[in-house]
Motif scaffolding. Structure first.
Motif, PDB file in Angstrom:
ATOM      1  N   TYR A 142      37.462  44.008  48.138  1.00 40.19           N
ATOM      2  CA  TYR A 142      38.734  44.702  48.578  1.00 40.19           C
ATOM      3  C   TYR A 142      39.748  43.941  48.322  1.00 40.19           C
ATOM      4  CZ  TYR A 142      41.063  48.839  50.460  1.00 40.19           C
ATOM      5  OH  TYR A 142      41.843  50.066  50.400  1.00 40.19           O
ATOM      6  N   TYR A 155      38.497  48.654  45.532  1.00 44.81           N
ATOM      7  CA  TYR A 155      37.497  48.543  46.133  1.00 44.81           C
ATOM      8  C   TYR A 155      36.582  48.122  44.895  1.00 44.81           C
ATOM      9  CZ  TYR A 155      32.533  49.721  47.623  1.00 44.81           C
ATOM     10  OH  TYR A 155      31.349  49.496  47.893  1.00 44.81           O
ATOM     11  N   GLY A 157      33.084  47.208  45.107  1.00 43.41           N
ATOM     12  CA  GLY A 157      31.662  47.189  45.458  1.00 43.41           C
ATOM     13  C   GLY A 157      30.788  47.580  44.292  1.00 43.41           C
ATOM     14  N   CYS A 172      31.022  38.243  49.385  1.00 42.96           N
ATOM     15  CA  CYS A 172      32.197  39.206  49.412  1.00 42.96           C
ATOM     16  C   CYS A 172      33.303  38.884  50.235  1.00 42.96           C
ATOM     17  CB  CYS A 172      31.737  40.662  49.696  1.00 42.96           C
ATOM     18  SG  CYS A 172      30.236  41.235  48.528  1.00 42.96           S
ATOM     19  N   SER A 188      43.733  43.382  54.917  1.00 42.53           N
ATOM     20  CA  SER A 188      42.296  43.079  54.577  1.00 42.53           C
ATOM     21  C   SER A 188      42.223  41.500  54.674  1.00 42.53           C
ATOM     22  CB  SER A 188      41.980  43.614  53.470  1.00 42.53           C
ATOM     23  OG  SER A 188      42.277  44.987  53.113  1.00 42.53           O
ATOM     24  N   TYR A 212      32.699  36.897  57.440  1.00 42.26           N
ATOM     25  CA  TYR A 212      32.580  38.397  56.630  1.00 42.26           C
ATOM     26  C   TYR A 212      34.167  38.762  56.354  1.00 42.26           C
ATOM     27  CZ  TYR A 212      33.601  39.858  61.706  1.00 42.26           C
ATOM     28  OH  TYR A 212      33.941  40.075  62.956  1.00 42.26           O
ATOM     29  N   THR A 214      36.883  41.993  56.522  1.00 42.70           N
ATOM     30  CA  THR A 214      36.953  43.327  57.407  1.00 42.70           C
ATOM     31  C   THR A 214      38.418  43.683  57.354  1.00 42.70           C
ATOM     32  OG1 THR A 214      36.721  44.105  59.617  1.00 42.70           O
ATOM     33  CG2 THR A 214      37.377  41.804  59.217  1.00 42.70           C
ATOM     34  N   ARG A 276      23.649  44.173  51.065  1.00 52.38           N
ATOM     35  CA  ARG A 276      24.837  43.920  51.715  1.00 52.38           C
ATOM     36  C   ARG A 276      25.251  44.927  52.823  1.00 52.38           C
ATOM     37  NH1 ARG A 276      29.110  46.337  49.576  1.00 52.38           N
ATOM     38  NH2 ARG A 276      28.837  47.550  47.544  1.00 52.38           N
ATOM     39  N   GLU A 278      28.128  47.514  54.865  1.00 54.20           N
ATOM     40  CA  GLU A 278      29.504  48.152  54.907  1.00 54.20           C
ATOM     41  C   GLU A 278      29.625  49.136  56.219  1.00 54.20           C
ATOM     42  OE1 GLU A 278      31.171  49.886  51.481  1.00 54.20           O
ATOM     43  OE2 GLU A 278      30.895  48.468  50.214  1.00 54.20           O
ATOM     44  N   THR A 280      32.265  51.561  58.535  1.00 50.86           N
ATOM     45  CA  THR A 280      33.413  52.077  58.429  1.00 50.86           C
ATOM     46  C   THR A 280      33.625  52.813  59.804  1.00 50.86           C
ATOM     47  OG1 THR A 280      33.659  52.657  56.065  1.00 50.86           O
ATOM     48  CG2 THR A 280      35.104  54.010  57.261  1.00 50.86           C
ATOM     49  N   SER A 286      37.333  49.477  57.056  1.00 51.27           N
ATOM     50  CA  SER A 286      35.923  48.881  56.678  1.00 51.27           C
ATOM     51  C   SER A 286      35.785  47.584  56.928  1.00 51.27           C
ATOM     52  CB  SER A 286      35.748  49.426  55.394  1.00 51.27           C
ATOM     53  OG  SER A 286      35.671  50.650  54.920  1.00 51.27           O
ATOM     54  N   TRP A 288      32.578  44.322  55.462  1.00 49.72           N
ATOM     55  CA  TRP A 288      31.721  44.091  54.226  1.00 49.72           C
ATOM     56  C   TRP A 288      31.072  42.844  54.651  1.00 49.72           C
ATOM     57  CZ3 TRP A 288      36.945  45.004  53.810  1.00 49.72           C
ATOM     58  CH2 TRP A 288      37.450  46.364  53.001  1.00 49.72           C
TER      59      TRP A 288
END
Length: 298
Positions: A142, A155, A157, A172, A188, A212, A214, A276, A278, A280, A286, A288
């Motif tokens: 992201y 995005y 993904g 990621c 982000s 991670y 986020t 993986r 995700e 929300t 979100s 990831w």
């Protein structure tokens, strides 16, 4: 910094942003002040073809950084933006506009840095092109500034999953890539589990995958064995959904949805090659994970 229930330290940081040294609206000093006051522990200034210096003051770390962009059109040569983080100096082998993507990756590594493929969806990167390169340490799932109202493909993904089916499982990441600072900042980021806030500790943690991506939700993933079967268990702050992305198409147990979901189990199938996660939350923010690799599972 956030300390979890195990006493582990998690540091908040953004690895992709711009200043007036290239095409950003704020000065480097203003950018650093903005992120520090927003509760960030570390940041990298990655202006285009301009080496951003690293420094540390009290409880804030600035990593060295630069964004190298290659290509002018999607159809022929492709467009690749590669972010270098933590380099000792500007790589000597990099020649502006002449360096190929693999040369950029190699040059970043030669100077002790981390090479990140930036906004592959925004760049319309093709899987068949990226699989030719080796050495990426991660990619942006992201990218804030690539979304509305400035752009429309934040995005990545689907691209990342397609790449994984070809055997390339890139960690990621999420980043702002802020330019305008009218809403594309402090959105982000990465949460990095490290022993301390230092260049060496943060880069080491990123290389071993202790992070991670986020926009707010926090979570943990662990592998567990229940009733003779393998599962991934996710625990998180309250969210509306937890979803599991894999190489398998026809599955009916890949998400848990509700008002305040805080845990989910996913059963690993015999043909599962990667997973993986995700999340929300109720505000649409979100988080990831990177891939959990099951390709060599016995």
């Amino acid at each position: 910094m956030f300390i979890d229930e195990m006493g582990q330290k998690w540091y908040k940081g953004n690895l992709h942003t711009h200043s007036t040294r290239s095409d950003g609206r704020l000065t480097p000093q203003e950018v650093a002040k903005l992120y520090r006051e927003a509760g960030y522990d570390f940041l990298a200034l990655t202006d285009h073809w301009v080496f951003g210096d690293g420094w540390q003051r009290d409880d804030f770390l600035m990593l060295t950084g630069c964004e190298f962009d290659y290509g002018q059109n999607v159809e022929e040569e492709g467009i690749f933006h590669i972010v270098g983080i933590g380099m000792e100096r500007m790589p000597l082998n990099i020649r502006k506009k002449e360096s190929l993507p693999q040369e950029l990756i190699d040059g970043i590594h030669e100077e002790g840095g981390i090479a990140i493929l930036a906004h592959p969806a925004w760049s319309l990167n093709r899987v068949e092109d990226v699989v030719r390169f080796h050495g990426f340490d991660g990619t942006e799932i992201y990218n804030t500034t690539s979304g509305l109202p400035r752009n429309c493909r934040p995005y990545s993904g689907v691209f990342i999953d397609a790449l994984a089916t070809r055997g390339v499982l890139l960690p990621c990441m999420a980043a702002d890539d802020a330019h305008s600072y009218y809403g594309d900042e402090t959105c982000s980021y990465l949460m990095v589990k490290a022993e301390e806030l230092s260049r060496e500790a943060i880069l080491k943690a990123i290389r071993r995958g202790d992070f991670y991506a986020t926009q707010g939700p926090r979570f943990t993933i662990e592998e567990v064995r229940l009733e003779g079967k393998d599962f991934l268990r996710v625990r998180s702050t309250p969210v509306r959904s937890i979803a599991f992305f894999t190489n398998l198409v026809w599955e009916g147990d890949r998400s848990v949805c509700g008002e305040e979901v805080q845990e989910a189990l996913y059963r690993i199938k015999p043909d599962t090659r990667f997973v993986r996660v995700e999340l929300t939350d109720a505000e649409g923010k979100s988080a990831w994970s990177s891939f959990v690799d099951f390709r060599n599972r016995t």
